[in-house]
Design a protein around this motif. Structure first.
Motif, PDB file in Angstrom:
ATOM      1  N   THR A 123       0.839  -1.206   0.000  1.00  0.00           N
ATOM      2  CA  THR A 123       0.000   0.000   0.000  1.00  0.00           C
ATOM      3  C   THR A 123       0.871   1.252   0.000  1.00  0.00           C
ATOM      4  N   ILE A 124       1.877   1.276   0.844  1.00  0.00           N
ATOM      5  CA  ILE A 124       2.776   2.438   0.930  1.00  0.00           C
ATOM      6  C   ILE A 124       3.469   2.668  -0.403  1.00  0.00           C
ATOM      7  N   THR A 125       3.998   1.618  -0.996  1.00  0.00           N
ATOM      8  CA  THR A 125       4.689   1.745  -2.281  1.00  0.00           C
ATOM      9  C   THR A 125       3.747   2.290  -3.350  1.00  0.00           C
ATOM     10  N   LEU A 126       2.521   1.776  -3.378  1.00  0.00           N
ATOM     11  CA  LEU A 126       1.534   2.252  -4.347  1.00  0.00           C
ATOM     12  C   LEU A 126       1.231   3.731  -4.117  1.00  0.00           C
ATOM     13  N   TYR A 127       0.936   4.115  -2.898  1.00  0.00           N
ATOM     14  CA  TYR A 127       0.563   5.504  -2.627  1.00  0.00           C
ATOM     15  C   TYR A 127       1.726   6.472  -2.808  1.00  0.00           C
ATOM     16  N   LYS A 128       2.949   6.037  -2.598  1.00  0.00           N
ATOM     17  CA  LYS A 128       4.106   6.900  -2.870  1.00  0.00           C
ATOM     18  C   LYS A 128       4.229   7.219  -4.356  1.00  0.00           C
ATOM     19  N   SER A 129       3.666   6.367  -5.197  1.00  0.00           N
ATOM     20  CA  SER A 129       3.760   6.587  -6.637  1.00  0.00           C
ATOM     21  C   SER A 129       2.724   7.583  -7.155  1.00  0.00           C
ATOM     22  N   PHE A 130       1.756   7.954  -6.339  1.00  0.00           N
ATOM     23  CA  PHE A 130       0.671   8.823  -6.780  1.00  0.00           C
ATOM     24  C   PHE A 130       1.035  10.291  -6.620  1.00  0.00           C
TER      25      PHE A 130
END
Length: 172
Positions: A123-130
């Motif tokens: 989740t953290i990795t995904l949201y850091k990409s936004f």
């Protein structure tokens, strides 16, 4: 992005409860703080408490913990779909089917912690990409309008809400 910057699509009142429980927080900061703290919370639970339910027909501690993890996976998947511009309306999920079919009664604290860490790191990795524009992208899930940012805050608030219930009703 902070909760105060969030533009919540209407009507999301049920899920707004999970956002409100957070107060004013930064999304990435909250995801990271929970990532650091929640495994310690799980580890603090006595192994024999995992099978405890405070009333008949209520979930056990292990089922609640898996519900938190399962829900994060569902919300994360929705965020991924919406962030990529997928406009397909997504169905809801029946949490009352997930819990008894989760195999929670066979799980150790260590396996719950391991799974939580894997899911939250994703989740953290995904949201850091936004970027900001991506966080505002919208979609429909459970017949409700959502945006990517709201899903992230709901992930955090849902965990906090259920952690509070575990503390108040299960782990007295």
């Amino acid at each position: 992005m902070k909760t105060t910057d969030l533009k919540i699509p209407e009507p999301v009142p049920f899920y707004k409860t999970y956002i409100d429980v957070l107060g004013e927080v930064d999304l990435l900061d909250m995801l990271e703080r929970q990532f650091q703290n929640f495994p310690n919370f799980i580890n603090s639970i006595a192994e024999d408490k995992l099978s405890y339910a405070y009333e008949t027909k209520k979930w056990t501690v292990a089922q609640v913990l898996l519900h938190i993890i399962d829900s994060e996976r569902v919300f994360q998947y929705r965020a991924l779909r919406f962030s990529r511009g997928d406009e397909t309306a997504l169905p809801g999920f029946d949490q009352d089917l997930y819990a008894p079919n989760s195999g929670a009664e066979r799980r150790s604290k260590e396996s719950l912690i391991e799974e939580y860490i894997a899911v939250r790191q994703s989740t953290i990795t995904l949201y850091k990409s936004f970027d900001t524009k991506t966080l505002q992208k919208e979609g429909t899930a459970s017949s409700l309008p959502w945006n990517v940012a709201a899903l992230g805050f709901v992930i955090c608030g849902h965990q906090k809400y259920h952690r509070n219930i575990l503390r108040e009703r299960y782990l007295l």
